[in-house]
Enzyme design. Structure first.
Site, PDB file in Angstrom:
ATOM      1  N   GLY A  14       0.934  -0.915   0.079  1.00 24.74           N
ATOM      2  CA  GLY A  14      -0.006   0.083  -0.433  1.00 24.74           C
ATOM      3  C   GLY A  14       1.043   1.572  -0.384  1.00 24.74           C
ATOM      4  O   GLY A  14       0.321   2.492   0.207  1.00 24.74           O
ATOM      5  N   LYS A  15       2.212   1.554  -0.198  1.00 24.75           N
ATOM      6  CA  LYS A  15       2.775   2.171  -0.048  1.00 24.75           C
ATOM      7  C   LYS A  15       2.604   4.016  -1.068  1.00 24.75           C
ATOM      8  O   LYS A  15       2.233   4.545  -1.126  1.00 24.75           O
ATOM      9  CB  LYS A  15       4.677   2.323  -0.681  1.00 24.75           C
ATOM     10  CG  LYS A  15       5.007   1.522   0.006  1.00 24.75           C
ATOM     11  CD  LYS A  15       6.751   1.675   0.200  1.00 24.75           C
ATOM     12  CE  LYS A  15       7.146   0.846  -1.529  1.00 24.75           C
ATOM     13  NZ  LYS A  15       6.251  -0.296  -1.447  1.00 24.75           N
ATOM     14  N   LYS A  37       8.768   9.272  -8.011  1.00 22.44           N
ATOM     15  CA  LYS A  37       9.285   7.256  -8.212  1.00 22.44           C
ATOM     16  C   LYS A  37      11.220   7.323  -7.882  1.00 22.44           C
ATOM     17  O   LYS A  37      11.409   7.746  -9.756  1.00 22.44           O
ATOM     18  CB  LYS A  37       8.804   6.855  -8.813  1.00 22.44           C
ATOM     19  CG  LYS A  37       8.112   5.178  -8.606  1.00 22.44           C
ATOM     20  CD  LYS A  37       7.987   5.031  -7.555  1.00 22.44           C
ATOM     21  CE  LYS A  37       8.086   3.732  -7.267  1.00 22.44           C
ATOM     22  NZ  LYS A  37       7.252   2.740  -6.064  1.00 22.44           N
ATOM     23  N   GLY A 171      -0.814   0.103   5.698  1.00 19.49           N
ATOM     24  CA  GLY A 171      -1.389   0.876   4.563  1.00 19.49           C
ATOM     25  C   GLY A 171      -2.911  -0.156   3.438  1.00 19.49           C
ATOM     26  O   GLY A 171      -2.492   0.254   2.433  1.00 19.49           O
ATOM     27  N   GLY A 204      -8.571  -1.225  -0.463  1.00 16.52           N
ATOM     28  CA  GLY A 204      -9.722  -0.912  -1.461  1.00 16.52           C
ATOM     29  C   GLY A 204      -9.828   0.696  -1.388  1.00 16.52           C
ATOM     30  O   GLY A 204     -10.360   1.444  -2.349  1.00 16.52           O
TER      31      GLY A 204
END
Length: 231
Positions: A14-15, A37, A171, A204
Site C-alpha cells: 500500500g505504499k 519515484k 497501508g 480498497g
C-alpha cells in the site's frame, strides 16, 4: 518538512496509496506536491506507473516524476542489470528531490519494496538516499500477523543509520479486522521504537473514484500528517 521518504516493510503493502493519501491531504491545505519515484520496475514504456497513480488519485497540484524505469518486476538493481540499463544511484535521488523541494511545498519520495532493497550492485538503498537528504522516513506496514517483526527490523535499520523514523502508517486496514490486526494497532508504536502510528488507509481505497478518495483522505491520517484519524 519539505521532503518525506516513504518506504515499506515489503512490497505490495500500500505504499503508493499511502503516498497518494499524503499528497491529497497536503493539497487540501493548499500545498503543492511533487511525487518522486526513483525506480519503477515491472512496466513497459508508456504504461502508467506509481507516480502516475498518485497524481490520478490526489489530483491537480500534484506532479509525478520518475527517474528510471525497468521492464521486469524485480528489485531495482536486478532489473537494471538484466535490462542493461544504468541503475539509479542515491545521489541521483537526493539531487532530484532537493531540486523539487525548491519548486514544491512538499516532496514525497516513494521507494520500491522495503527500505534496504538494492538500487545498484554496490548495495546502495533508499536509506542511503534518505540519509543524503537528511529526510525523515515514513514506514508503510501491513496490518496482519508478522507486521511487528518487519516493522521492528525496519526501525532498527533506520536507527543504525541515524535516520529519523517519522512514524508508521498501515497501508491496507481490513474492513473486518481480526484479533491480530486490532492488537497490532496497540503494539506497532513499540515495534517502531516509539515512533507513532500515524494512520490506517482502508483496504480498497485505491479503487475509489478520485473525488471520493480526496474527500476521505484526511480521515485516514493522524493530526501530525494533517488528518483527523485516531487509533
Amino acid at each position: 518538512m519539505a521532503v518525506i521518504v516513504i518506504s515499506g516493510t515489503g512490497t505490495e503493502i500500500g505504499k503508493t496509496v499511502v503516498t497518494a493519501t499524503l499528497a491529497a491531504v497536503a493539497r487540501t491545505q493548499g500545498r503543492t506536491v511533487a511525487v518522486l519515484k526513483p525506480a519503477q520496475t515491472g512496466l513497459a514504456p508508456g504504461e502508467p506507473g506509481d507516480a502516475d497513480e498518485v497524481v490520478r488519485l490526489a489530483g491537480d497540484g500534484v506532479t509525478g516524476v520518475e527517474l528510471a524505469r525497468f521492464p521486469e518486476p524485480l528489485a531495482p538493481a536486478t532489473a537494471a542489470r538484466r535490462a542493461g540499463l544504468p541503475p539509479v544511484r542515491p545521489h541521483d535521488v537526493a539531487t532530484a528531490a532537493a531540486r523539487l523541494a525548491t519548486e514544491y511545498d512538499l516532496v514525497l519520495v516513494e521507494g520500491a519494496g522495503g527500505l534496504l532493497v538494492r538500487f545498484d550492485d554496490e548495495g546502495a538503498t533508499l536509506a542511503d538516499a534518505a540519509r543524503l537528504l537528511d529526510a525523515p522516513v515514513l514506514v508503510v506496514t501491513p496490518a496482519a500477523l508478522g507486521t511487528l517483526n518487519a516493522t521492528a527490523l525496519t526501525a532498527e535499520a533506520l536507527r543504525a543509520r541515524g535516520i529519523e523514523l517519522l512514524g508508521v502508517v498501515i497501508g491496507s486496514w481490513p474492513s473486518a479486522p481480526g484479533l491480530a490486526e486490532r492488537c497490532n494497532v496497540i503494539d506497532l508504536p513499540e515495534a517502531a521504537a516509539g515512533a507513532p502510528l500515524l494512520g490506517a488507509v482502508p483496504e480498497g481505497a485505491g479503487a475509489l473514484a478520485p473525488a471520493e478518495f480526496r474527500t476521505r483522505a484526511t480521515t485516514w491520517l493522524a493530526a501530525p500528517l494533517g488528518g483527523t484519524w485516531q487509533p
